[in-house]
Design a protein around this motif. Structure first.
Motif, PDB file in Angstrom:
ATOM      1  N   ALA A  72      -4.804  -3.128   3.108  1.00  0.00           N
ATOM      2  CA  ALA A  72      -5.435  -4.189   3.902  1.00  0.00           C
ATOM      3  C   ALA A  72      -4.401  -5.054   4.609  1.00  0.00           C
ATOM      4  O   ALA A  72      -4.613  -5.484   5.752  1.00  0.00           O
ATOM      5  CB  ALA A  72      -6.327  -5.047   3.010  1.00  0.00           C
ATOM      6  N   ASP A  73      -3.263  -5.318   3.948  1.00  0.00           N
ATOM      7  CA  ASP A  73      -2.255  -6.170   4.586  1.00  0.00           C
ATOM      8  C   ASP A  73      -1.599  -5.465   5.773  1.00  0.00           C
ATOM      9  O   ASP A  73      -1.230  -6.110   6.755  1.00  0.00           O
ATOM     10  CB  ASP A  73      -1.207  -6.632   3.573  1.00  0.00           C
ATOM     11  N   VAL A  74      -1.487  -4.138   5.703  1.00  0.00           N
ATOM     12  CA  VAL A  74      -0.946  -3.378   6.832  1.00  0.00           C
ATOM     13  C   VAL A  74      -1.911  -3.447   8.016  1.00  0.00           C
ATOM     14  O   VAL A  74      -1.494  -3.655   9.164  1.00  0.00           O
ATOM     15  CB  VAL A  74      -0.681  -1.913   6.419  1.00  0.00           C
ATOM     16  N   PHE A  75      -3.205  -3.287   7.736  1.00  0.00           N
ATOM     17  CA  PHE A  75      -4.209  -3.414   8.803  1.00  0.00           C
ATOM     18  C   PHE A  75      -4.139  -4.808   9.417  1.00  0.00           C
ATOM     19  O   PHE A  75      -4.143  -4.961  10.647  1.00  0.00           O
ATOM     20  CB  PHE A  75      -5.601  -3.149   8.254  1.00  0.00           C
ATOM     21  N   HIS A  76      -4.059  -5.831   8.578  1.00  0.00           N
ATOM     22  CA  HIS A  76      -4.036  -7.215   9.067  1.00  0.00           C
ATOM     23  C   HIS A  76      -2.790  -7.468   9.912  1.00  0.00           C
ATOM     24  O   HIS A  76      -2.854  -8.137  10.953  1.00  0.00           O
ATOM     25  CB  HIS A  76      -4.093  -8.182   7.891  1.00  0.00           C
ATOM     26  N   ASP A  77      -1.647  -6.939   9.483  1.00  0.00           N
ATOM     27  CA  ASP A  77      -0.419  -7.122  10.257  1.00  0.00           C
ATOM     28  C   ASP A  77      -0.566  -6.534  11.653  1.00  0.00           C
ATOM     29  O   ASP A  77      -0.165  -7.143  12.648  1.00  0.00           O
ATOM     30  CB  ASP A  77       0.765  -6.451   9.546  1.00  0.00           C
TER      31      ASP A  77
END
Length: 410
Positions: free
Chosen positions: A78-83
């Motif tokens: 999820a943090d990769v998508f958000h970045d």
């Protein structure tokens, strides 16, 4: 592409239905292997390729847009998508297909939508009229303090904060949403509870893009060009629906794109309407795709195209009374090669940490011996990605028993 068929009644090539499916799926990124490790650059590439990523936070399995990335890339943190989506500076949100992520360079092409933003359905004209002074307060607060969400704003002085019985719930959120829809504010991120954070649009959209002013026809022509690229091949109605352009408005713009060479007219086997082939489309050979598709995936979101391209009858039934559902509440089609071969009703049970499959149905033309193990593998990958410990299959559907056996064999 086939060139040995009888010439069609309009200029261009004649494509078999298989060729059209493969072109369409390749345009959506299903012609390449998943990376061993997903990075923000991979996610950004997917969003650019799609041109518009519809956002939907119904959390039966997980938010839909995460599934769209997963179907093409595999497990995506999820943090990769958000970045990629919110910290790269490459994208922002706007009403496009529906509420969507779009590249910042596409934002100016949606100005005509912002100018008439859902005045009647959502009542934003009335909101702006009733809360005019608070609109000035919101804009001043954001200008002075930087990106803000509804919870960061002061109470209005002319009325109560709460707006019961409305989807936006509070005056601050209603005014923020109205300003966002009109293009005065733009989204900088989503918080952990999925709420939007807004800043002045001119501080989110790059200056050169923000300064662009295009005539309505230019905006629609560019959106249809992007739609054509994302489709690979599609009818006028298909391409118009991608950015919700009325098909009557789209037809003259599509003719202009044919004249410019961005699109060419083709005939697709079995289609009544002529189709448009993107200049960026490539002839695709057999595909090795294995993917569960979100109900809001561009491959299936326009149901007439899904039926015409794949012979797949599909609807989203979460809001249909249970007794009237044909397939289930939150049903994901399963793509295998260039065909939609099955559908599974899914739910994440976060208390038991199980990915539940209340129903699994095989399409009539599909081979259960091939589909069941491939689907079992994909479900296990999805469960692990979602932090769930196992997949549990119910009894409903003609694929349930074979799918359960395949999962146990793994």
């Amino acid at each position: 592409m086939s060139r040995d068929r009888q010439a069609p009644a309009w200029p261009g090539d004649c494509l078999s239905l298989t060729e059209a499916r493969r072109i369409a799926l390749a345009a959506q990124g299903f012609d390449r292997p998943r990376p061993p490790r997903v990075t923000a650059a991979h996610v950004a590439d997917v969003i650019h390729r799609l041109a518009v990523l519809q956002l939907d936070f119904v959390n039966v399995v997980c938010p839909s847009h995460f599934i769209v990335a997963f179907s093409r890339l595999g497990p995506c943190p999820a943090d990769v998508f958000h970045d990629a989506a919110y910290r790269s500076g490459e994208f922002t949100e706007q009403w496009a297909h529906e509420a969507s992520l779009v590249p910042v360079n596409t934002w100016p092409m949606l100005r005509y939508r912002m100018e008439t933003h859902r005045s009647r359905p959502w009542g934003f004209d009335e909101i702006m009229r009733k809360h005019r002074r608070y609109f000035d307060t919101v804009m001043s607060e954001v200008a002075a303090r930087g990106p803000l969400g509804a919870s960061d704003l002061p109470d209005p002085t002319h009325t109560k904060r709460r707006m019961p019985g409305t989807w936006y719930g509070t005056v601050p959120r209603a005014v923020l949403e109205a300003c966002f829809g009109r293009g005065r504010l733009a989204v900088t991120e989503r918080r952990a509870n999925f709420s939007r954070v807004f800043d002045l649009a001119e501080r989110v959209v790059p200056p050169d893009a923000f300064a662009r002013r295009h005539a309505l026809e230019e905006q629609q022509r560019e959106l249809l060009r992007l739609s054509g690229r994302a489709h690979g091949v599609g009818t006028a109605a298909d391409l118009a629906d991608y950015f919700r352009i009325p098909v009557g408005d789209a037809r003259p713009r599509l003719a202009e794109l044919v004249d410019s060479g961005d699109l060419s007219l083709v005939q697709v086997e079995g289609w009544r309407e002529p189709a448009y082939l993107s200049r960026d489309a490539a002839a695709a050979g057999p595909l090795d795709a294995r993917a569960l598709l979100s109900p809001f995936d561009p491959v299936v979101w326009y149901r007439p195209r899904t039926a015409r391209l794949f012979g797949f009858d599909y609807r989203f039934e979460i809001f249909i009374p249970e007794a009237k559902r044909r397939w289930g509440s939150y049903v994901l089609p399963f793509l295998m090669g260039d065909a939609l071969v099955a559908r599974v009703d899914l739910k994440s049970d976060r208390q038991t940490r199980e990915l539940l499959v209340p129903g699994a149905l095989l399409e009539s033309q599909a081979d259960v011996a091939n589909v069941a193990p491939a689907l079992a593998t994909e479900l296990k990958v999805m469960a692990t990605w979602l932090g769930l410990r196992r997949v549990r299959v119910g009894r409903r559907g003609n694929l349930a028993r074979a799918l359960s056996r395949s999962l146990q064999a793994r």
